[in-house]
Design an enzyme around this catalytic site. Structure first.
Site, PDB file in Angstrom:
ATOM      1  N   CYS A   1      19.702  39.576 -21.539  1.00  0.00           N
ATOM      2  CA  CYS A   1      19.454  38.640 -21.741  1.00  0.00           C
ATOM      3  C   CYS A   1      19.753  38.577 -23.257  1.00  0.00           C
ATOM      4  O   CYS A   1      20.988  38.361 -24.295  1.00  0.00           O
ATOM      5  CB  CYS A   1      17.383  38.664 -23.045  1.00  0.00           C
ATOM      6  SG  CYS A   1      16.346  37.226 -22.966  1.00  0.00           S
TER       7      CYS A   1
ATOM      8  N   ARG B   1      10.752  27.589 -26.005  1.00  0.00           N
ATOM      9  CA  ARG B   1      10.555  28.872 -25.051  1.00  0.00           C
ATOM     10  C   ARG B   1      11.315  28.866 -23.443  1.00  0.00           C
ATOM     11  O   ARG B   1       9.958  28.202 -23.159  1.00  0.00           O
ATOM     12  CB  ARG B   1      10.813  29.870 -25.820  1.00  0.00           C
ATOM     13  CG  ARG B   1      10.413  29.830 -26.882  1.00  0.00           C
ATOM     14  CD  ARG B   1      10.015  31.509 -27.138  1.00  0.00           C
ATOM     15  NE  ARG B   1      10.759  32.837 -26.457  1.00  0.00           N
ATOM     16  CZ  ARG B   1      11.571  33.710 -27.083  1.00  0.00           C
ATOM     17  NH1 ARG B   1      12.484  32.759 -28.407  1.00  0.00           N
ATOM     18  NH2 ARG B   1      12.837  34.621 -26.605  1.00  0.00           N
TER      19      ARG B   1
ATOM     20  N   HIS C   1      13.925  40.091 -17.750  1.00  0.00           N
ATOM     21  CA  HIS C   1      13.525  41.639 -18.124  1.00  0.00           C
ATOM     22  C   HIS C   1      12.330  41.828 -17.021  1.00  0.00           C
ATOM     23  O   HIS C   1      12.968  41.468 -15.279  1.00  0.00           O
ATOM     24  CB  HIS C   1      12.535  40.903 -18.958  1.00  0.00           C
ATOM     25  CG  HIS C   1      13.207  40.569 -20.457  1.00  0.00           C
ATOM     26  ND1 HIS C   1      14.113  41.062 -20.868  1.00  0.00           N
ATOM     27  CD2 HIS C   1      13.497  39.432 -20.825  1.00  0.00           C
ATOM     28  CE1 HIS C   1      14.707  40.439 -22.186  1.00  0.00           C
ATOM     29  NE2 HIS C   1      14.361  39.616 -21.840  1.00  0.00           N
TER      30      HIS C   1
HETATM   31  N1  GLN Z   1      16.276  36.273 -28.756  1.00  0.00           N
HETATM   32  C1  GLN Z   1      17.054  35.907 -27.643  1.00  0.00           C
HETATM   33  C2  GLN Z   1      16.685  34.398 -27.308  1.00  0.00           C
HETATM   34  O1  GLN Z   1      15.560  33.886 -27.753  1.00  0.00           O
HETATM   35  C3  GLN Z   1      17.153  36.020 -26.842  1.00  0.00           C
HETATM   36  C4  GLN Z   1      15.835  36.975 -26.520  1.00  0.00           C
HETATM   37  C5  GLN Z   1      15.311  37.500 -25.552  1.00  0.00           C
HETATM   38  O2  GLN Z   1      16.156  38.742 -26.028  1.00  0.00           O
HETATM   39  N2  GLN Z   1      14.277  38.234 -24.726  1.00  0.00           N
HETATM   40  O3  GLN Z   1      16.987  33.946 -26.579  1.00  0.00           O
END
Ligand code: GLN
Length: 238
Positions: free
Chosen positions: A93, A127, A190
């Protein structure tokens, strides 16, 4: 006993959603396969250890990615040299994004990456969150959990890690998930990803062992708990 040196990058800043579980999984499975894992932590302003067999990096908030940007650019040449030399790396990520060319956050902050992957990432308002299942050539089905604003686009010729069967992956549009360059793997998964996907964990260990020692013989492992975890992940992916 044969040692495997594992380097965890930015454990304080880049460790969302339990990504440290990847380190614990690699450590324990390396032991089960007959190796002595040696763990190194790399912090902002530090130095990379002399010997590295596997490098791990986790996810992080946009702000944390901004915080470590200058530092990761400082060690970028060393990481690129290790990558070109075939060192095994798993970047999840936020670190996956920073191993690309750049990440423009939803607030329009332009965070430069070290360019090991030919990828660019752009933050979106919505998101991309949820359980994810991908299909890969080398490792079969992989399960994980994603939560990112970034939409990642692969440059021409950039290999993906797998194709999305359920979830969003790199950008929610083109069905690609993650990236692979040399032995460097990037993913949005994750979960953390390795406990749910022991085949991937073992392949990272195998690649690292073969590079260091020219051979790898798998130990006898009781994977009944991992099998149960995969069953649960499988159910959640439909
Ligand atoms: N901040 C980054 C995004 O939102 C990575 C998020 C994360 O590592 N879970 O894309």
């Amino acid at each position: 006993m044969k040692q495997l040196h594992i380097l965890h990058l930015y454990p304080n800043e880049m460790n969302t959603y339990g990504d440290r579980g990847n380190l614990l999984t690699l450590k324990r499975r390396a032991e089960w396969h007959g190796f002595q894992p040696i763990i190194h932590y790399y912090h902002v302003g530090g130095e990379l250890p002399e010997r590295v067999d596997i490098v791990l990096g986790g996810g992080g908030q946009d702000s944390a990615q901004g915080d470590i940007q200058t530092d990761i650019l400082r060690i970028g040449d060393q990481l690129r040299t290790l990558a070109e030399d075939g060192t095994v790396m798993l970047m999840v990520c936020g670190c996956y994004q920073l191993f690309g060319k750049r990440f423009v956050t939803v607030d329009k902050q332009d965070i430069k990456g070290i360019g090991i992957f030919d990828i660019e990432t752009f933050g979106g308002e919505k998101r991309l969150i949820g359980n994810i299942k991908i299909k890969t050539d080398g490792f079969g089905a992989l399960f994980g959990f994603e939560n990112h604003s970034g939409r990642t686009y692969l440059g021409q010729g950039q290999l993906e890690l797998g194709s999305v069967e359920r979830g969003n992956g790199n950008n929610g549009e083109d069905k690609t998930e993650g990236a692979r360059t040399y032995n460097v793997f990037g993913t949005y998964m994750h979960g953390p990803v390795l406990p749910n996907n022991p085949v991937l964990a073992d392949n990272l260990i195998k690649l690292a062992a073969e590079k260091r020692y020219g051979e790898f013989t798998a130990g006898k492992l009781d994977d009944s708990l991992a099998v149960l975890a995969r069953r649960g992940a499988y159910r959640r992916s439909y």
